[in-house]
Design an enzyme around this catalytic site. Sequence first.
Site, PDB file in Angstrom:
ATOM      1  N   GLU A 169      33.618 -12.948  53.383  1.00 37.04           N
ATOM      2  CA  GLU A 169      32.240 -12.460  53.280  1.00 37.04           C
ATOM      3  C   GLU A 169      32.214 -11.152  52.492  1.00 37.04           C
ATOM      4  OE1 GLU A 169      28.485 -10.846  55.977  1.00 37.04           O
ATOM      5  OE2 GLU A 169      30.119 -11.939  56.927  1.00 37.04           O
ATOM      6  N   HIS A 190      24.297  -6.910  49.364  1.00 37.50           N
ATOM      7  CA  HIS A 190      24.852  -8.258  49.326  1.00 37.50           C
ATOM      8  C   HIS A 190      24.730  -8.878  47.940  1.00 37.50           C
ATOM      9  CE1 HIS A 190      26.135  -9.504  53.399  1.00 37.50           C
ATOM     10  NE2 HIS A 190      25.406  -8.472  53.764  1.00 37.50           N
ATOM     11  N   ASP A 203      43.541 -15.407  68.445  1.00 38.76           N
ATOM     12  CA  ASP A 203      42.880 -16.705  68.511  1.00 38.76           C
ATOM     13  C   ASP A 203      41.445 -16.533  68.018  1.00 38.76           C
ATOM     14  OD1 ASP A 203      41.721 -19.122  69.106  1.00 38.76           O
ATOM     15  OD2 ASP A 203      42.680 -19.331  71.061  1.00 38.76           O
ATOM     16  N   LYS A 209      36.538 -19.015  75.567  1.00 41.11           N
ATOM     17  CA  LYS A 209      35.961 -19.534  74.311  1.00 41.11           C
ATOM     18  C   LYS A 209      34.539 -20.038  74.491  1.00 41.11           C
ATOM     19  CE  LYS A 209      40.480 -20.856  72.436  1.00 41.11           C
ATOM     20  NZ  LYS A 209      41.319 -20.553  73.573  1.00 41.11           N
TER      21      LYS A 209
END
Length: 579
Positions: A258, A564, A466, A390
């Site tokens: 990104e 951006h 993770d 998660k």
Amino acid sequence: MAVEGRRRVPLPLPPPTRRGKQQQQQGGERARRVQAGDALPLPIRHTNLIFSALFAASLAYLMRRWREKIRTSTPLHVVGLAEILAICGLVASLIYLLSFFGIAFVQSVVSNSDDEEEEEDFLIDSRSAAAAAAAQATPPPPPPPAPCSLLGSACAAPEKMPDEDEEIVAEVVAGKIPSYVLETRLGDCRRAAGIRREALRRTTGREIRGLPLDGFDYASILGQCCELPVGYVQLPVGVAGPLVLDGERFYVPMATTEGCLVASTNRGCKAIAESGGATSVVLQDGMTRAPVARFPSARRAAELKGFLENPANFDTLAMVFNRSSRFARLQRVKCAVAGRNLYMRFSCSTGDAMGMNMVSKGVQNVLDYLQDDFPDMDVISISGNFCSDKKSAAVNWIEGRGKSVVCEAVIKEEVVKKVLKTNVQSLVELNVIKNLAGSAVAGALGGFNAHASNIVTAIFIATGQDPAQNVESSQCITMLEAVNDGKDLHISVTMPSIEVGTVGGGTQLASQSACLDLLGVKGANRESPGSNARLLAAVVAGAVLAGELSLISAQAAGHLVQSHMKYNRSSKDMSKVAS
């Protein structure tokens, strides 16, 4: 080698022909061709300077006026005389510059085309004279390779495999050899990955070019990180910093695709550093696992709940649990009943490991111990989702999981204006309306922030954590307050469930290990077990603090879209490179 050692015989010059003499006469004429600016009344350098200055001045004035209108909420289409003149000057200068350079470009193309025609005629006349000498010249070099050098072996056509490997590929495609046994059968992880990749190509008809195969240690992931490998994905790693945290300087590695993310976090780090740095506190450190067991009745489930939560039984449970590891230490047990099902949430310290496997082994020891006194207990699963792993869950937001961290800093007024390009009051107001009220309207669970998950995920990937645990690790509430008579800004992030480790899993891979070493937290801390993982969690929170500060400032100042468009847009068509 003998061919390379031969000397190239120079070609004899042909005698000049009538066309050659005409070419020599035309050479001087080409030097006197009319230029694009010959028709202008002023010298070309003066005209270019005037229109370039007019273009720059008009553009700067209009940008300044439009920025003032955006700040004051004035419609952009309402213009005055000065703005009309500036627009006319901008358009006129733009037309001139495009026309001038366009004419020059077209003229150069036409000129080059004429030159090429004349050179072709010259070569036709000289062909017969050069034929004899050309026969003695060395053969031309081979054509250059296809433009696949950027992708290396990933872009090259598949090479012919040894006969033995060809037989294995055919058996894998036919289903006679399972793909997952190749590493064990061959004893060569790289060879197994290559055979599996070729079998995949023949099965699917897809080349998967652009996915590298060579340059990776496949033995390092065997039985630990990834199964059935056919290559690896490349990710760029940027560095934000220095992040001044608790009196130390950290350069934070961030793996992301990104644009603007690393640059924005880096700006936040600069603002924090120029204001004296940030401080952090690790409130608790404990990984959880919650098995679920079913009983014949809700009463029996409640009896075990009472037994587990009774302080008199904790020492016995801890002794049984702690046998699983020299680092695992049981901290507490919290239970919940749903009908005749009992959910038991065990929490324990895990040293410098993230600790999921460690706590699971300890829980299994306790379940085996309880089976003697509760033989009617039917263990449904080692994980009953009360952990909660998660998944976004209120139990993690309230009770915490992994490392619970608070990080704060006081940003000086002059830094807010100079580095962040905004003011304290605007930041405080935006945080309340966006991060607090807006998230409440959305029904967010632990999402009272601007983009904490951006920074958490980038650091997780870079350091071998993770990535899926970004879900609960990104739970964060960002608080902004005006302090010191409203002049300075106090900012804090509270993150109750950062799940990180510095040993095990992906942390042992070469690239991820290097990123951990950059932060000074590689491996286990033998003098103080767990301190490396806690420091990594604090760095994650500090980086989130920097990222929150910068993004909220960009939104308050109205710079988000411009940033951006500058850093997150590419004009290069990489699909052509990969094809």
